[in-house]
Scaffold this motif. Sequence first.
Motif, PDB file in Angstrom:
ATOM      1  N   MET A 107      62.551  38.706  57.528  1.00 13.07           N
ATOM      2  CA  MET A 107      62.391  39.336  58.842  1.00 13.07           C
ATOM      3  C   MET A 107      60.924  39.381  59.250  1.00 13.07           C
ATOM      4  N   ASN A 108      60.055  39.715  58.318  1.00  9.86           N
ATOM      5  CA  ASN A 108      58.621  39.775  58.622  1.00  9.86           C
ATOM      6  C   ASN A 108      58.072  38.408  59.015  1.00  9.86           C
ATOM      7  N   LEU A 109      58.532  37.343  58.339  1.00  8.97           N
ATOM      8  CA  LEU A 109      58.081  35.999  58.704  1.00  8.97           C
ATOM      9  C   LEU A 109      58.522  35.632  60.123  1.00  8.97           C
ATOM     10  N   ALA A 110      59.755  35.956  60.469  1.00  7.79           N
ATOM     11  CA  ALA A 110      60.238  35.663  61.825  1.00  7.79           C
ATOM     12  C   ALA A 110      59.459  36.464  62.860  1.00  7.79           C
ATOM     13  N   ILE A 111      59.186  37.729  62.568  1.00  9.54           N
ATOM     14  CA  ILE A 111      58.417  38.565  63.499  1.00  9.54           C
ATOM     15  C   ILE A 111      57.001  38.030  63.656  1.00  9.54           C
ATOM     16  N   GLU A 112      56.388  37.617  62.578  1.00  9.43           N
ATOM     17  CA  GLU A 112      55.025  37.067  62.651  1.00  9.43           C
ATOM     18  C   GLU A 112      54.981  35.791  63.482  1.00  9.43           C
ATOM     19  N   LYS A 113      55.984  34.936  63.327  1.00  5.24           N
ATOM     20  CA  LYS A 113      56.017  33.701  64.126  1.00  5.24           C
ATOM     21  C   LYS A 113      56.159  34.024  65.615  1.00  5.24           C
ATOM     22  N   ILE A 114      57.021  34.989  65.940  1.00  2.00           N
ATOM     23  CA  ILE A 114      57.196  35.386  67.341  1.00  2.00           C
ATOM     24  C   ILE A 114      55.892  35.952  67.893  1.00  2.00           C
ATOM     25  N   LYS A 115      55.206  36.765  67.086  1.00  2.00           N
ATOM     26  CA  LYS A 115      53.922  37.330  67.523  1.00  2.00           C
ATOM     27  C   LYS A 115      52.876  36.237  67.726  1.00  2.00           C
ATOM     28  N   GLU A 116      52.868  35.227  66.858  1.00  2.00           N
ATOM     29  CA  GLU A 116      51.909  34.125  67.015  1.00  2.00           C
ATOM     30  C   GLU A 116      52.127  33.411  68.350  1.00  2.00           C
ATOM     31  N   TYR A 117      53.380  33.149  68.666  1.00  2.00           N
ATOM     32  CA  TYR A 117      53.661  32.477  69.935  1.00  2.00           C
ATOM     33  C   TYR A 117      53.293  33.360  71.125  1.00  2.00           C
ATOM     34  N   GLU A 118      53.565  34.659  71.038  1.00  2.00           N
ATOM     35  CA  GLU A 118      53.195  35.569  72.130  1.00  2.00           C
ATOM     36  C   GLU A 118      51.685  35.641  72.292  1.00  2.00           C
ATOM     37  N   GLU A 152      68.808  45.160  48.501  1.00  2.00           N
ATOM     38  CA  GLU A 152      69.032  43.856  49.121  1.00  2.00           C
ATOM     39  C   GLU A 152      68.033  43.642  50.261  1.00  2.00           C
ATOM     40  N   TYR A 153      67.836  44.680  51.049  1.00  2.00           N
ATOM     41  CA  TYR A 153      66.882  44.595  52.159  1.00  2.00           C
ATOM     42  C   TYR A 153      65.474  44.346  51.633  1.00  2.00           C
ATOM     43  N   LYS A 154      65.075  45.108  50.642  1.00  2.00           N
ATOM     44  CA  LYS A 154      63.707  45.035  50.130  1.00  2.00           C
ATOM     45  C   LYS A 154      63.427  43.686  49.467  1.00  2.00           C
ATOM     46  N   LEU A 155      64.391  43.166  48.697  1.00  2.00           N
ATOM     47  CA  LEU A 155      64.157  41.931  47.947  1.00  2.00           C
ATOM     48  C   LEU A 155      64.432  40.670  48.752  1.00  2.00           C
ATOM     49  N   TYR A 156      65.370  40.718  49.669  1.00  2.00           N
ATOM     50  CA  TYR A 156      65.785  39.494  50.343  1.00  2.00           C
ATOM     51  C   TYR A 156      65.423  39.466  51.833  1.00  2.00           C
ATOM     52  N   LEU A 157      65.820  40.484  52.555  1.00  2.00           N
ATOM     53  CA  LEU A 157      65.715  40.421  54.009  1.00  2.00           C
ATOM     54  C   LEU A 157      64.342  40.774  54.565  1.00  2.00           C
ATOM     55  N   LEU A 158      63.623  41.670  53.941  1.00  2.00           N
ATOM     56  CA  LEU A 158      62.352  42.141  54.494  1.00  2.00           C
ATOM     57  C   LEU A 158      61.359  41.002  54.691  1.00  2.00           C
ATOM     58  N   ASN A 159      61.174  40.170  53.683  1.00  2.00           N
ATOM     59  CA  ASN A 159      60.212  39.066  53.804  1.00  2.00           C
ATOM     60  C   ASN A 159      60.627  38.090  54.896  1.00  2.00           C
ATOM     61  N   PHE A 199      73.344  58.796  54.180  1.00  2.00           N
ATOM     62  CA  PHE A 199      72.447  57.860  53.505  1.00  2.00           C
ATOM     63  C   PHE A 199      72.284  56.532  54.231  1.00  2.00           C
ATOM     64  N   THR A 200      72.949  56.321  55.353  1.00  2.00           N
ATOM     65  CA  THR A 200      72.843  55.058  56.079  1.00  2.00           C
ATOM     66  C   THR A 200      71.419  54.720  56.534  1.00  2.00           C
ATOM     67  N   PRO A 201      70.581  55.680  56.945  1.00  2.00           N
ATOM     68  CA  PRO A 201      69.207  55.291  57.305  1.00  2.00           C
ATOM     69  C   PRO A 201      68.439  54.641  56.154  1.00  2.00           C
ATOM     70  N   LEU A 202      68.835  54.908  54.927  1.00  2.00           N
ATOM     71  CA  LEU A 202      68.203  54.259  53.782  1.00  2.00           C
ATOM     72  C   LEU A 202      68.553  52.775  53.750  1.00  2.00           C
ATOM     73  N   SER A 203      69.791  52.444  54.080  1.00  2.00           N
ATOM     74  CA  SER A 203      70.236  51.060  53.947  1.00  2.00           C
ATOM     75  C   SER A 203      70.024  50.225  55.203  1.00  2.00           C
ATOM     76  N   LEU A 204      69.887  50.832  56.357  1.00  2.00           N
ATOM     77  CA  LEU A 204      69.683  50.071  57.593  1.00  2.00           C
ATOM     78  C   LEU A 204      68.236  50.135  58.055  1.00  2.00           C
ATOM     79  N   ARG A 205      67.349  49.852  57.173  1.00  2.00           N
ATOM     80  CA  ARG A 205      65.933  49.848  57.516  1.00  2.00           C
ATOM     81  C   ARG A 205      65.591  48.541  58.226  1.00  2.00           C
ATOM     82  N   ARG A 206      64.596  48.609  59.064  1.00  2.00           N
ATOM     83  CA  ARG A 206      64.100  47.433  59.775  1.00  2.00           C
ATOM     84  C   ARG A 206      62.589  47.378  59.583  1.00  2.00           C
ATOM     85  N   PRO A 207      62.010  46.181  59.632  1.00  2.00           N
ATOM     86  CA  PRO A 207      60.558  46.098  59.515  1.00  2.00           C
ATOM     87  C   PRO A 207      59.873  46.750  60.704  1.00  2.00           C
ATOM     88  N   LYS A 208      58.727  47.307  60.445  1.00  2.00           N
ATOM     89  CA  LYS A 208      57.955  47.942  61.517  1.00  2.00           C
ATOM     90  C   LYS A 208      57.208  46.858  62.281  1.00  2.00           C
TER      91      LYS A 208
END
Length: 144
Positions: A31-42, A22-29, A133-142
């Motif tokens: 989250m990365n888009l939100a992080i990129e937008k925040i970085k652009e503003y910074e 679920e993280y890989k297919l749905y949330l990762l992209n 196995f929780t570290p496998l499922s609670l991954r966050r983008p770098k």
Amino acid sequence: MNLGIFYIIGLSFLLNFLLYIEYKLYLLNKMNLAIEKIKEYEDRVVKISSPKRRDKTMKKISKDVDYYTAKLRNYMFIQSLTLIFVYMIGLFIVIDYINLPVYFPYNTPLTISYHGKFIISNLFIYIISFLLFTPLSLRRPKTI
């Protein structure tokens, strides 16, 4: 052969792996888009050398930065809430359907003596394996 422990560990791995998918297919992209937008503003604010212009620009873009920060937090909340939901489903499966005893080789405070054998609780095995196995499922983008 002690199949109960393999069923419980396999179930917790499967549930955590589903969360990882679920993280890989749905949330990762997202989250990365939100992080990129925040970085652009910074980056936009960092490039400004004048303190007055920097403050004016910060006031102008603060709503956008707050919006993307809230969006990122919401995605992390969804991920954590899904983990709790899936954990509860697995817990009910272990309680209702996996009735195989898990034998332990020696007596500990966590075991129960039954006909000269030591049995450990299925719930304890499930909790420990799910935490494993929780570290496998609670991954966050770098963030770099």
